[in-house]
Design a protein around this motif. Structure first.
Motif, PDB file in Angstrom:
ATOM      1  N   LEU A   1       6.366 -40.859  -7.940  1.00  0.00           N
ATOM      2  CA  LEU A   1       6.912 -42.073  -7.330  1.00  0.00           C
ATOM      3  C   LEU A   1       8.370 -42.293  -7.721  1.00  0.00           C
ATOM      4  CD1 LEU A   1       3.857 -44.461  -7.617  1.00  0.00           C
ATOM      5  CD2 LEU A   1       5.073 -43.920  -5.504  1.00  0.00           C
ATOM      6  N   ILE A   2       8.696 -42.078  -8.984  1.00  0.00           N
ATOM      7  CA  ILE A   2      10.085 -42.235  -9.435  1.00  0.00           C
ATOM      8  C   ILE A   2      10.982 -41.248  -8.703  1.00  0.00           C
ATOM      9  CG2 ILE A   2      11.635 -41.909 -11.415  1.00  0.00           C
ATOM     10  CD1 ILE A   2       9.338 -43.029 -13.191  1.00  0.00           C
ATOM     11  N   ARG A   3      10.493 -40.032  -8.500  1.00  0.00           N
ATOM     12  CA  ARG A   3      11.257 -39.011  -7.771  1.00  0.00           C
ATOM     13  C   ARG A   3      11.497 -39.454  -6.324  1.00  0.00           C
ATOM     14  NH1 ARG A   3      14.248 -34.462  -9.223  1.00  0.00           N
ATOM     15  NH2 ARG A   3      14.503 -33.157  -7.390  1.00  0.00           N
ATOM     16  N   LEU A   4      10.440 -39.992  -5.689  1.00  0.00           N
ATOM     17  CA  LEU A   4      10.581 -40.454  -4.308  1.00  0.00           C
ATOM     18  C   LEU A   4      11.613 -41.568  -4.201  1.00  0.00           C
ATOM     19  CD1 LEU A   4       6.862 -40.471  -3.054  1.00  0.00           C
ATOM     20  CD2 LEU A   4       8.715 -38.997  -2.244  1.00  0.00           C
ATOM     21  N   TYR A   5      11.544 -42.521  -5.114  1.00  0.00           N
ATOM     22  CA  TYR A   5      12.518 -43.621  -5.108  1.00  0.00           C
ATOM     23  C   TYR A   5      13.936 -43.090  -5.340  1.00  0.00           C
ATOM     24  CZ  TYR A   5       9.020 -47.364  -5.020  1.00  0.00           C
ATOM     25  OH  TYR A   5       8.023 -48.223  -4.651  1.00  0.00           O
ATOM     26  N   ALA A   6      14.069 -42.135  -6.249  1.00  0.00           N
ATOM     27  CA  ALA A   6      15.391 -41.568  -6.562  1.00  0.00           C
ATOM     28  C   ALA A   6      15.980 -40.854  -5.342  1.00  0.00           C
ATOM     29  CB  ALA A   6      15.275 -40.608  -7.739  1.00  0.00           C
ATOM     30  N   GLU A   7      15.134 -40.043  -4.666  1.00  0.00           N
ATOM     31  CA  GLU A   7      15.598 -39.326  -3.484  1.00  0.00           C
ATOM     32  C   GLU A   7      15.974 -40.290  -2.367  1.00  0.00           C
ATOM     33  OE1 GLU A   7      12.376 -36.693  -2.639  1.00  0.00           O
ATOM     34  OE2 GLU A   7      13.107 -35.105  -3.974  1.00  0.00           O
ATOM     35  N   HIS A   8      15.271 -41.425  -2.359  1.00  0.00           N
ATOM     36  CA  HIS A   8      15.519 -42.434  -1.335  1.00  0.00           C
ATOM     37  C   HIS A   8      16.733 -43.292  -1.695  1.00  0.00           C
ATOM     38  CE1 HIS A   8      14.327 -45.809   1.423  1.00  0.00           C
ATOM     39  NE2 HIS A   8      13.925 -44.782   2.150  1.00  0.00           N
TER      40      HIS A   8
ATOM     41  N   GLN B   1      16.753 -49.012  -8.345  1.00  0.00           N
ATOM     42  CA  GLN B   1      16.150 -50.190  -8.984  1.00  0.00           C
ATOM     43  C   GLN B   1      14.641 -50.015  -9.138  1.00  0.00           C
ATOM     44  OE1 GLN B   1      17.206 -53.929  -7.198  1.00  0.00           O
ATOM     45  NE2 GLN B   1      15.771 -55.101  -8.448  1.00  0.00           N
ATOM     46  N   ASN B   2      13.968 -49.617  -8.050  1.00  0.00           N
ATOM     47  CA  ASN B   2      12.517 -49.412  -8.135  1.00  0.00           C
ATOM     48  C   ASN B   2      12.167 -48.236  -9.042  1.00  0.00           C
ATOM     49  OD1 ASN B   2      11.046 -51.425  -6.774  1.00  0.00           O
ATOM     50  ND2 ASN B   2      11.685 -50.606  -4.778  1.00  0.00           N
ATOM     51  N   ALA B   3      13.035 -47.224  -9.024  1.00  0.00           N
ATOM     52  CA  ALA B   3      12.793 -46.067  -9.894  1.00  0.00           C
ATOM     53  C   ALA B   3      12.805 -46.494 -11.354  1.00  0.00           C
ATOM     54  CB  ALA B   3      13.852 -44.992  -9.639  1.00  0.00           C
ATOM     55  N   PHE B   4      13.806 -47.304 -11.727  1.00  0.00           N
ATOM     56  CA  PHE B   4      13.902 -47.758 -13.122  1.00  0.00           C
ATOM     57  C   PHE B   4      12.824 -48.791 -13.462  1.00  0.00           C
ATOM     58  CE2 PHE B   4      17.881 -45.530 -13.240  1.00  0.00           C
ATOM     59  CZ  PHE B   4      18.022 -45.181 -14.574  1.00  0.00           C
ATOM     60  N   THR B   5      12.409 -49.587 -12.470  1.00  0.00           N
ATOM     61  CA  THR B   5      11.317 -50.560 -12.700  1.00  0.00           C
ATOM     62  C   THR B   5      10.033 -49.816 -13.049  1.00  0.00           C
ATOM     63  OG1 THR B   5      12.312 -52.134 -11.158  1.00  0.00           O
ATOM     64  CG2 THR B   5       9.974 -52.422 -11.671  1.00  0.00           C
ATOM     65  N   LEU B   6       9.755 -48.761 -12.276  1.00  0.00           N
ATOM     66  CA  LEU B   6       8.557 -47.950 -12.555  1.00  0.00           C
ATOM     67  C   LEU B   6       8.659 -47.261 -13.920  1.00  0.00           C
ATOM     68  CD1 LEU B   6       7.408 -46.103  -9.295  1.00  0.00           C
ATOM     69  CD2 LEU B   6       6.140 -47.749 -10.641  1.00  0.00           C
ATOM     70  N   HIS B   7       9.879 -46.797 -14.216  1.00  0.00           N
ATOM     71  CA  HIS B   7      10.104 -46.136 -15.509  1.00  0.00           C
ATOM     72  C   HIS B   7       9.783 -47.089 -16.657  1.00  0.00           C
ATOM     73  CE1 HIS B   7      12.975 -45.304 -18.900  1.00  0.00           C
ATOM     74  NE2 HIS B   7      12.234 -44.211 -18.897  1.00  0.00           N
ATOM     75  N   GLN B   8      10.247 -48.334 -16.530  1.00  0.00           N
ATOM     76  CA  GLN B   8       9.993 -49.321 -17.581  1.00  0.00           C
ATOM     77  C   GLN B   8       8.509 -49.650 -17.677  1.00  0.00           C
ATOM     78  OE1 GLN B   8      12.379 -50.394 -19.774  1.00  0.00           O
ATOM     79  NE2 GLN B   8      10.540 -51.133 -20.829  1.00  0.00           N
ATOM     80  N   LYS B   9       7.855 -49.755 -16.518  1.00  0.00           N
ATOM     81  CA  LYS B   9       6.407 -50.044 -16.481  1.00  0.00           C
ATOM     82  C   LYS B   9       5.623 -48.913 -17.165  1.00  0.00           C
ATOM     83  CE  LYS B   9       2.760 -51.428 -13.245  1.00  0.00           C
ATOM     84  NZ  LYS B   9       2.413 -51.654 -11.821  1.00  0.00           N
TER      85      LYS B   9
ATOM     86  N   TYR C   1      13.294 -37.892 -16.477  1.00  0.00           N
ATOM     87  CA  TYR C   1      14.749 -38.032 -16.651  1.00  0.00           C
ATOM     88  C   TYR C   1      15.517 -37.363 -15.521  1.00  0.00           C
ATOM     89  CZ  TYR C   1      14.520 -40.279 -21.196  1.00  0.00           C
ATOM     90  OH  TYR C   1      14.315 -41.186 -22.208  1.00  0.00           O
ATOM     91  N   ASN C   2      15.040 -36.208 -15.060  1.00  0.00           N
ATOM     92  CA  ASN C   2      15.718 -35.539 -13.944  1.00  0.00           C
ATOM     93  C   ASN C   2      15.746 -36.429 -12.705  1.00  0.00           C
ATOM     94  OD1 ASN C   2      16.194 -33.321 -15.498  1.00  0.00           O
ATOM     95  ND2 ASN C   2      14.709 -31.984 -14.498  1.00  0.00           N
ATOM     96  N   SER C   3      14.622 -37.115 -12.461  1.00  0.00           N
ATOM     97  CA  SER C   3      14.546 -38.006 -11.291  1.00  0.00           C
ATOM     98  C   SER C   3      15.492 -39.188 -11.448  1.00  0.00           C
ATOM     99  CB  SER C   3      13.106 -38.498 -11.097  1.00  0.00           C
ATOM    100  OG  SER C   3      12.241 -37.430 -10.834  1.00  0.00           O
ATOM    101  N   LEU C   4      15.527 -39.767 -12.668  1.00  0.00           N
ATOM    102  CA  LEU C   4      16.421 -40.909 -12.913  1.00  0.00           C
ATOM    103  C   LEU C   4      17.891 -40.491 -12.793  1.00  0.00           C
ATOM    104  CD1 LEU C   4      14.544 -42.533 -15.948  1.00  0.00           C
ATOM    105  CD2 LEU C   4      14.628 -43.400 -13.599  1.00  0.00           C
ATOM    106  N   ILE C   5      18.197 -39.298 -13.289  1.00  0.00           N
ATOM    107  CA  ILE C   5      19.580 -38.772 -13.166  1.00  0.00           C
ATOM    108  C   ILE C   5      19.934 -38.600 -11.686  1.00  0.00           C
ATOM    109  CG2 ILE C   5      20.994 -36.689 -13.535  1.00  0.00           C
ATOM    110  CD1 ILE C   5      19.453 -36.399 -16.265  1.00  0.00           C
ATOM    111  N   LEU C   6      18.976 -38.072 -10.902  1.00  0.00           N
ATOM    112  CA  LEU C   6      19.200 -37.895  -9.469  1.00  0.00           C
ATOM    113  C   LEU C   6      19.484 -39.246  -8.799  1.00  0.00           C
ATOM    114  CD1 LEU C   6      19.155 -36.104  -6.902  1.00  0.00           C
ATOM    115  CD2 LEU C   6      16.688 -36.536  -6.786  1.00  0.00           C
ATOM    116  N   GLY C   7      18.724 -40.251  -9.186  1.00  0.00           N
ATOM    117  CA  GLY C   7      18.910 -41.584  -8.625  1.00  0.00           C
ATOM    118  C   GLY C   7      20.289 -42.132  -8.908  1.00  0.00           C
TER     119      GLY C   7
END
Length: 820
Positions: free
Chosen positions: A675-682, A686-694, A707-713
């Protein structure tokens, strides 16, 4: 023995010759002949007078029996015959009595034979009774229905069910028409042997011959079907009872109620109890105990307590068995406090805790590793007069072995011996099995040696542990040697013995050896079960040999071994791994037609297969199908489902994520990462980091992929400074960046036209012995050249050529840079 040989030699019938009656048996008062012929020399000439007295006494009894029967005094004949079957009888065996009577009173032979056969059956002398039956049939006599009923009933009561069935089928083959009672015993014997097909055939046969099955027969058949959890068949028999205008008894209802409880259909069990009340059949203690047992097995303890109250309201006092069921239920449901409270209640009502319940309690405490409490409970019971046996101490030995505390396990064995309790095969098997698990072969051999020194013979289970242990260690020569040792010692290897060996061979890829062993056990008359076939199918599927896997599948079907859902799931998994997903899905229809039902593993495997093919629509279709069938999805269902979603299907991924929560499933790292990857690619950082925190709040630590997904975002939003922070945080968490992370950083900086920053990441990457992808490297070199950083571009080109990157020298533009 000499006496028996003498009589048999004189009185046994001789084929096709008229039996000569010895002169000593002609009359009661006749003296022995003074002249002896030399035709039949006696074995012991010094015992002539004793032999004569003995023969004279036997003849006197035969004369009395004949007289009673001629006068119609059957009861007197029965009493005399019974006395002649006692240990003080002058006749060495019942067969000698039959033989002598046969030659002295031929007209009364049939009447006497039936009396003798009935008495032998009533006296549980089944071997002698069967011997007499065979002699009667050989002489052309048909035993009476009464004597045959008694004989088949005796065989059933002695658990000689196989012999009862052989006798019954011999009776039918002789042309004799069995009555209802005899059919009932034959059905009972077949059910006890687990041969329900044969039992049903007997019932069908008696109906064709116009013999109506009794309620006893229907009850036995229902009980057999319920034991095998064939509830549908049991219900058909139950309905037939009403069709034949019979009134079901409490035994009938209780049997079917027990069947429903066994398969977890508790509501149907309660409905049937209400039905029996409406039919004026009062529920009894067995009814309530069965319901309580079913509820406890389902861990529905509150309802079990309500049934207990209903029992007491109806005037049934719970017995020790009732309390034991509840006690066991509380323990298995993890409610030790309620178990303890029930124990106190039992004590208050005068019910002592039985060995079964106590051992379950001790076993529960040992499983929870609360050995101190377990020993306190045992000491308390010992003070009350409880005498612990080997079973109790074996529970402690098993508990200590489970946690790997072998010193205390051995200490418990030594304590047993101090109390003059003899460690048994279970004690030694537990220790040996654990030492195998620890790969401590030295102690395995030591305790096997001690076992023999203590006079405890290894059991089939012992040998099976050895075969399984050595098999897991790939010491197959020892496995085959053990099987040979078993056979030499008269211990027949069972299906588990061979199963352990075949399983280990398959898991080690030794499929040829596994099949040779399989063929060997078949040639020895050992019928392979479905588990053996499943092992062979799984082994061949794992090796990608689908043709051989289906060959074993076809063979098991041909020999009448019904596949289980495990069989089908294994084949489906094998096909999916080879990319034959459509063929795998085709097996769904075969599963249902064979009487099985697809389970969550079936659907998870198919969804995963289609996910790898990139067919998200098919994944979703299968997901909806499984839910419509009442199959609850698991985390392994959602992994491939969410993974099949691309950035255009982020709404679907979000829906699936919500449905997981509705199913009370907690997302794991894999779900969050997708899910974080999908949000990052999109670009939805914000949603990517929200999920990360959750995810972090849930106690799930992020990994390199997170981390790779967050960096991509962050790159998608152009936040280069944030990417540096993420890399620093990643390193602080002990996650060392690898080639994919560095490649992502270089490409991200290049996309932002920060080629200096990209070169910095390249240098760190190269110094850490990682190389960028060719396309990444090309983009960086081109960018550096455009910005006039020719030296840096040339350094990269030289380093790539030095590392032997194959595509480097073939690219003209890069070669041009390198030559500057």
């Amino acid at each position: 023995m000499a006496k028996r040989v003498t009589l048999l030699s004189k009185f046994s019938p001789i084929s096709q010759k008229k039996l000569q009656i010895p002169s000593s048996f002609s009359t009661l008062s006749s003296p022995p002949a003074k002249t002896q012929t030399t035709e039949t020399p006696t074995a012991n000439t010094n015992n002539k007078n004793g032999s004569f007295v003995h023969n004279h006494e036997c003849h006197q009894h035969i004369q009395k029996l004949s007289a009673f029967l001629r006068q119609g005094q059957t009861e007197a004949a029965q009493n005399l015959t019974k006395s002649l079957l006692s240990s003080e009888s002058p006749f060495p065996s019942p067969f000698d009595l039959f033989t002598l009577f046969s030659v002295t009173s031929p007209p009364l032979k049939l009447s006497f034979s039936n009396i003798l056969l009935s008495l032998l059956a009533e006296s549980k002398m089944h071997s002698e009774a069967l011997e007499l039956y065979k002699a009667m049939r050989k002489d052309g006599m048909q035993p009476s229905i009464t004597s045959l009923n008694l004989l088949i009933e005796t065989l059933a009561s002695l658990n000689k069910f196989d012999k009862a069935l052989i006798l019954f089928e011999e009776i039918i083959e002789s042309g004799f028409r069995p009555n209802k009672f005899m059919y009932g015993k034959a059905v009972q014997a077949a059910v006890k042997l687990g041969d329900l097909k044969r039992a049903q055939e007997f019932v069908d046969s008696m109906k064709k011959k116009g013999v109506s099955p009794s309620l006893f027969i229907y009850n036995v058949l229902i009980g057999g079907y319920c034991k095998e959890k064939r509830i549908g068949d049991a219900e058909k028999v139950f309905d037939e009872i009403f069709e034949r205008k019979l009134a079901p008894s409490s035994v009938t209802y209780n049997s079917l109620i027990d069947g429903y409880c066994k398969v977890g259909e508790i509501e149907k069990a309660f409905d049937l109890k209400e039905r029996m009340v409406r039919k004026n059949v009062e529920p009894n203690l067995v009814t309530f105990n069965t319901l309580v047992c079913g509820l406890c097995r389902a861990q529905r303890m509150d309802e079990a307590k309500r049934v207990l109250k209903e029992m007491e309201t109806r005037g049934f006092a719970p017995d020790g068995y009732t309390f034991s069921i509840l006690f066991d239920g509380f323990l298995k449901s993890g409610n030790a406090e309620s178990a303890l409270a029930l124990y106190e209640e039992m004590s208050g009502k005068g019910f002592g805790i039985n060995r079964y319940a106590l051992n379950n309690w001790l076993s529960h405490l040992c499983e929870k590793e609360d050995f101190e409490k377990a020993e306190q409970v045992l000491q308390k019971e010992i003070q009350k007069g409880f005498v612990p046996n080997e079973v109790v101490y074996n529970t402690f030995v098993k508990g200590y072995c489970q946690i790997g505390d072998m010193n205390r396990a051995i200490s418990m064995v030594e304590h047993m011996e101090k109390l003059e309790l003899r460690p048994d095969s279970i004690t030694f098997n537990t220790l040996i099995d654990k030492f195998f698990e620890m790969k401590d072969v030295e102690n395995v051999e030591e305790w096997l040696k001690r076992m023999r020194e203590k006079g405890v013979l290894p059991t089939v289970e012992t040998f099976n542990i050895l075969i399984n242990g050595y098999g897991k260690m790939c010491l197959f020569d020892r496995c085959f040697a053990i099987i040979e040792e078993m056979e030499k010692g008269g211990i027949k290897p069972n299906i588990l013995s061979y199963g352990s060996l075949i399983n280990c061979l398959c898991k080690n890829g030794m499929l040829l050896e596994a099949e040779i062993t399989f063929r060997d056990i078949v040639s020895r008359g050992v019928l392979p079960n479905v588990q053996i076939y499943n092992m062979l199918i799984a082994g061949n599927c794992a090796a990608g040999k689908l043709k051989d896997a289906f060959r074993f599948f076809d063979e098991m079907m041909k020999h009448g071994t019904r596949p289980t859902i495990v069989t089908y799931n294994t084949l489906i998994n094998g096909l999916c791994k080879q990319g034959s997903v459509i063929e795998a899905e085709d097996l769904l229809s075969q599963i249902t037609s064979s009487g099985c039902s697809p389970d969550v593993i079936t659907y998870n495997t198919l969804i995963s297969g289609y996910s790898k093919e990139g067919n998200a629509l098919k994944c979703l279709e299968l997901y909806e199908n499984m839910k419509s069938l009442g199959i609850k999805p698991t985390l392994n269902t959602y992994h491939p489902l969410i993974s099949s979603c691309n950035k255009e299907r982020i709404e679907l991924a979000e829906r699936l994520f919500r449905e997981m929560a509705q199913m009370h499933l907690t997302p794991d790292l894999l779900v969050y990462n997708v899910l974080i990857r999908l949000y990052a690619e999109h670009g939805d950082v914000q949603n990517a980091f929200t999920l990360h925190q959750k995810m972090v709040d849930q106690g799930i630590l992020p990994d390199k992929m997170t981390y790779n997904s967050l960096i991509l975002g962050q790159f998608r939003r152009g936040n280069l400074s944030e990417t540096k922070k993420l890399v620093s945080d990643m390193k602080a968490k002990g996650l060392v960046p690898k080639g994919d992370t560095y490649d992502l950083l270089i490409r991200g900086y290049c996309e932002q036209k920060d080629f200096v920053g990209a070169y910095v990441w390249y240098r760190e990457m190269f110094e850490n012995n990682f190389l960028p992808l060719f396309t990444t490297c090309k983009e960086l070199v081109t960018g550096l050249r455009e910005q006039g950083m020719l030296q840096e571009a040339q350094i990269i080109c030289s380093e790539m050529k030095a590392k032997g990157m194959d595509d480097w020298s073939s690219d003209e533009s890069l070669s041009a840079v390198a030559s500057m």
